[in-house]
Design a protein around this motif. Structure first.
Motif, PDB file in Angstrom:
ATOM      1  N   ALA A 215     -22.017  20.304  -5.437  1.00  0.00           N
ATOM      2  CA  ALA A 215     -22.295  19.253  -6.412  1.00  0.00           C
ATOM      3  C   ALA A 215     -21.032  18.773  -7.132  1.00  0.00           C
ATOM      4  CB  ALA A 215     -23.313  19.757  -7.435  1.00  0.00           C
ATOM      5  N   ILE A 216     -19.908  19.445  -6.919  1.00  0.00           N
ATOM      6  CA  ILE A 216     -18.693  19.094  -7.666  1.00  0.00           C
ATOM      7  C   ILE A 216     -17.592  18.653  -6.710  1.00  0.00           C
ATOM      8  CG2 ILE A 216     -16.929  19.903  -9.286  1.00  0.00           C
ATOM      9  CD1 ILE A 216     -18.975  21.871 -10.387  1.00  0.00           C
ATOM     10  N   LEU A 217     -17.157  17.399  -6.865  1.00  0.00           N
ATOM     11  CA  LEU A 217     -16.101  16.849  -6.014  1.00  0.00           C
ATOM     12  C   LEU A 217     -14.753  17.465  -6.382  1.00  0.00           C
ATOM     13  CD1 LEU A 217     -15.422  14.678  -3.828  1.00  0.00           C
ATOM     14  CD2 LEU A 217     -14.886  13.135  -5.740  1.00  0.00           C
ATOM     15  N   LYS A 218     -14.003  17.871  -5.353  1.00  0.00           N
ATOM     16  CA  LYS A 218     -12.666  18.433  -5.544  1.00  0.00           C
ATOM     17  C   LYS A 218     -11.633  17.377  -5.148  1.00  0.00           C
ATOM     18  CE  LYS A 218     -15.249  21.578  -4.648  1.00  0.00           C
ATOM     19  NZ  LYS A 218     -16.608  21.951  -5.096  1.00  0.00           N
ATOM     20  N   ILE A 219     -10.780  16.993  -6.097  1.00  0.00           N
ATOM     21  CA  ILE A 219      -9.798  15.924  -5.875  1.00  0.00           C
ATOM     22  C   ILE A 219      -8.410  16.545  -5.730  1.00  0.00           C
ATOM     23  CG2 ILE A 219      -8.865  13.758  -6.781  1.00  0.00           C
ATOM     24  CD1 ILE A 219     -11.347  13.773  -8.743  1.00  0.00           C
ATOM     25  N   PHE A 220      -7.777  16.300  -4.584  1.00  0.00           N
ATOM     26  CA  PHE A 220      -6.439  16.842  -4.307  1.00  0.00           C
ATOM     27  C   PHE A 220      -5.477  15.707  -3.975  1.00  0.00           C
ATOM     28  CE2 PHE A 220      -9.282  20.291  -3.050  1.00  0.00           C
ATOM     29  CZ  PHE A 220      -8.596  21.455  -3.349  1.00  0.00           C
ATOM     30  N   HIS A 221      -4.191  16.017  -4.014  1.00  0.00           N
ATOM     31  CA  HIS A 221      -3.198  15.169  -3.359  1.00  0.00           C
ATOM     32  C   HIS A 221      -2.609  15.997  -2.215  1.00  0.00           C
ATOM     33  CE1 HIS A 221      -0.356  11.909  -2.862  1.00  0.00           C
ATOM     34  NE2 HIS A 221       0.566  12.833  -2.630  1.00  0.00           N
ATOM     35  N   PHE A 222      -2.851  15.583  -0.979  1.00  0.00           N
ATOM     36  CA  PHE A 222      -2.567  16.346   0.241  1.00  0.00           C
ATOM     37  C   PHE A 222      -3.436  17.603   0.302  1.00  0.00           C
ATOM     38  CE2 PHE A 222       0.357  18.540   3.403  1.00  0.00           C
ATOM     39  CZ  PHE A 222      -0.020  17.701   4.436  1.00  0.00           C
ATOM     40  N   ALA A 223      -4.743  17.357   0.314  1.00  0.00           N
ATOM     41  CA  ALA A 223      -5.742  18.438   0.379  1.00  0.00           C
ATOM     42  C   ALA A 223      -5.541  19.337   1.591  1.00  0.00           C
ATOM     43  CB  ALA A 223      -7.148  17.842   0.417  1.00  0.00           C
ATOM     44  N   ARG A 224      -5.063  18.762   2.681  1.00  0.00           N
ATOM     45  CA  ARG A 224      -4.904  19.499   3.937  1.00  0.00           C
ATOM     46  C   ARG A 224      -4.206  20.841   3.730  1.00  0.00           C
ATOM     47  NH1 ARG A 224      -1.625  17.074   9.193  1.00  0.00           N
ATOM     48  NH2 ARG A 224      -1.340  19.070  10.285  1.00  0.00           N
ATOM     49  N   PHE A 225      -3.107  20.837   2.981  1.00  0.00           N
ATOM     50  CA  PHE A 225      -2.375  22.077   2.740  1.00  0.00           C
ATOM     51  C   PHE A 225      -3.129  22.994   1.776  1.00  0.00           C
ATOM     52  CE2 PHE A 225       0.601  24.624   0.230  1.00  0.00           C
ATOM     53  CZ  PHE A 225       1.186  25.368   1.233  1.00  0.00           C
ATOM     54  N   ASP A 226      -3.563  22.425   0.660  1.00  0.00           N
ATOM     55  CA  ASP A 226      -4.175  23.262  -0.388  1.00  0.00           C
ATOM     56  C   ASP A 226      -5.443  23.962   0.099  1.00  0.00           C
ATOM     57  OD1 ASP A 226      -2.393  22.590  -2.686  1.00  0.00           O
ATOM     58  OD2 ASP A 226      -3.126  20.581  -2.263  1.00  0.00           O
TER      59      ASP A 226
ATOM     60  N   GLY B 105     -12.291  -2.732   2.353  1.00  0.00           N
ATOM     61  CA  GLY B 105     -13.385  -2.336   3.238  1.00  0.00           C
ATOM     62  C   GLY B 105     -13.150  -1.026   3.964  1.00  0.00           C
ATOM     63  N   ARG B 106     -12.426  -0.110   3.321  1.00  0.00           N
ATOM     64  CA  ARG B 106     -12.101   1.148   3.995  1.00  0.00           C
ATOM     65  C   ARG B 106     -12.650   2.389   3.279  1.00  0.00           C
ATOM     66  NH1 ARG B 106      -6.300  -1.010   4.718  1.00  0.00           N
ATOM     67  NH2 ARG B 106      -6.722  -2.575   6.288  1.00  0.00           N
ATOM     68  N   ALA B 107     -13.596   2.182   2.379  1.00  0.00           N
ATOM     69  CA  ALA B 107     -14.156   3.332   1.658  1.00  0.00           C
ATOM     70  C   ALA B 107     -14.876   4.286   2.615  1.00  0.00           C
ATOM     71  CB  ALA B 107     -15.102   2.853   0.560  1.00  0.00           C
ATOM     72  N   ASP B 108     -15.620   3.745   3.573  1.00  0.00           N
ATOM     73  CA  ASP B 108     -16.336   4.590   4.533  1.00  0.00           C
ATOM     74  C   ASP B 108     -15.381   5.372   5.420  1.00  0.00           C
ATOM     75  OD1 ASP B 108     -18.670   3.649   3.542  1.00  0.00           O
ATOM     76  OD2 ASP B 108     -19.276   2.534   5.332  1.00  0.00           O
ATOM     77  N   LEU B 109     -14.324   4.689   5.848  1.00  0.00           N
ATOM     78  CA  LEU B 109     -13.329   5.353   6.696  1.00  0.00           C
ATOM     79  C   LEU B 109     -12.664   6.497   5.922  1.00  0.00           C
ATOM     80  CD1 LEU B 109     -11.892   5.354   9.422  1.00  0.00           C
ATOM     81  CD2 LEU B 109     -10.291   3.646   8.504  1.00  0.00           C
ATOM     82  N   ALA B 110     -12.363   6.249   4.655  1.00  0.00           N
ATOM     83  CA  ALA B 110     -11.769   7.298   3.810  1.00  0.00           C
ATOM     84  C   ALA B 110     -12.726   8.480   3.700  1.00  0.00           C
ATOM     85  CB  ALA B 110     -11.431   6.742   2.434  1.00  0.00           C
ATOM     86  N   GLN B 111     -13.997   8.186   3.454  1.00  0.00           N
ATOM     87  CA  GLN B 111     -15.000   9.246   3.318  1.00  0.00           C
ATOM     88  C   GLN B 111     -15.074  10.103   4.580  1.00  0.00           C
ATOM     89  OE1 GLN B 111     -16.263   9.610   0.221  1.00  0.00           O
ATOM     90  NE2 GLN B 111     -16.827  11.568   1.129  1.00  0.00           N
ATOM     91  N   SER B 112     -15.033   9.458   5.734  1.00  0.00           N
ATOM     92  CA  SER B 112     -15.051  10.203   7.000  1.00  0.00           C
ATOM     93  C   SER B 112     -13.815  11.078   7.150  1.00  0.00           C
ATOM     94  CB  SER B 112     -15.109   9.233   8.191  1.00  0.00           C
ATOM     95  OG  SER B 112     -16.323   8.553   8.203  1.00  0.00           O
ATOM     96  N   ALA B 113     -12.659  10.528   6.755  1.00  0.00           N
ATOM     97  CA  ALA B 113     -11.413  11.300   6.853  1.00  0.00           C
ATOM     98  C   ALA B 113     -11.456  12.511   5.920  1.00  0.00           C
ATOM     99  CB  ALA B 113     -10.221  10.402   6.527  1.00  0.00           C
ATOM    100  N   PHE B 114     -12.004  12.344   4.722  1.00  0.00           N
ATOM    101  CA  PHE B 114     -12.129  13.483   3.799  1.00  0.00           C
ATOM    102  C   PHE B 114     -13.038  14.546   4.413  1.00  0.00           C
ATOM    103  CE2 PHE B 114     -11.903  10.119   0.183  1.00  0.00           C
ATOM    104  CZ  PHE B 114     -10.539   9.963   0.382  1.00  0.00           C
ATOM    105  N   GLY B 115     -14.089  14.106   5.082  1.00  0.00           N
ATOM    106  CA  GLY B 115     -15.035  15.036   5.696  1.00  0.00           C
ATOM    107  C   GLY B 115     -14.421  15.853   6.821  1.00  0.00           C
ATOM    108  N   PHE B 116     -13.367  15.306   7.446  1.00  0.00           N
ATOM    109  CA  PHE B 116     -12.702  16.007   8.544  1.00  0.00           C
ATOM    110  C   PHE B 116     -11.687  17.038   8.046  1.00  0.00           C
ATOM    111  CE2 PHE B 116      -9.187  16.203  11.700  1.00  0.00           C
ATOM    112  CZ  PHE B 116      -9.892  16.776  12.755  1.00  0.00           C
TER     113      PHE B 116
END
Ligand code: MN
Length: 206
Positions: A74-85, A175-186
């Motif tokens: 239920a809580i969104l985690k916001i990172f800068h370069f999440a991949r590493f963290d 028009g790239r919000a969906d694409l961003a969401q998919s990338a976050f999901g990966f």
């Protein structure tokens, strides 16, 4: 920008902290190899100008409150370069961090007019705030962190909510919000690939 507050904790978050608008997170380690370089610090902010720093001594990584927060759907985690963290958090706390937002990915998808996607670049251009990167490569495993280490560590999470707001507007505009969401999901898969030895391979490349 109001004066920020820094609270230092040892081994876990205190009870009772709430992050109703998502939590900005960053980590500091002894280096860039999660298998070799231990997790030293996890910084968190609710976006209210306060940074919570959780310091680890390298011996115990229990942290039940922090891991529950990282896994809380239920809580969104916001990172800068999440991949590493998130790879580091998985390696040391054994937790899969989700759901995710990465300001670096959002920037790469929205700000195609530049190749400058560092946190300092984003905070400077989008928020008009000058960030110092002076303590970036300091000894995060030191038993006592200096004032300047703590304020540097805090500055890495204090602006992520504001950046997300700006980047979301730009992503929607293009028009790239969906694409961003998919990338976050990966991202959890990307982190697993990194930890499994595929860090430098593009498994999608021909
Ligand atoms: Mn940092």
């Amino acid at each position: 920008m109001t004066v920020s507050k820094i609270k230092l904790h040892h081994g876990d978050l205190p009870a009772g902290l709430l992050f109703p608008h998502g939590v900005a997170i960053d980590t500091e380690t002894l280096g860039l190899n999660p298998h070799r370089d231990r997790l030293c610090l996890v910084q968190l902010s609710s976006g209210d100008g306060t940074a919570h720093l959780v310091k680890f001594d390298g011996k115990s990584y229990g942290a039940p409150r922090l891991t529950a927060l990282l896994a809380d759907p239920a809580i969104l985690k916001i990172f800068h370069f999440a991949r590493f963290d998130i790879a580091v958090l998985k390696q040391y706390l054994g937790v899969e961090t989700t759901p995710l937002y990465c300001t670096k990915i959002a920037s790469k998808l929205a700000r195609t007019y530049t190749d400058r996607h560092g946190l300092k670049d984003l905070v400077g251009e989008l928020l008009g705030i000058e960030l110092s990167k002076q303590q970036q490569s300091s000894d995060w495993g030191a038993p006592e962190l200096s004032e300047s280490q703590m304020s540097y560590a805090a500055s890495d999470v204090l602006h992520l909510h504001a950046l997300k707001t700006k980047l979301d507007t730009m992503l929607a505009r293009e028009g790239r919000a969906d694409l961003a969401q998919s990338a976050f999901g990966f991202l959890p898969t990307r982190a697993r690939l990194d930890l499994s030895g595929y860090e430098h391979d593009d498994i999608f490349a021909h």
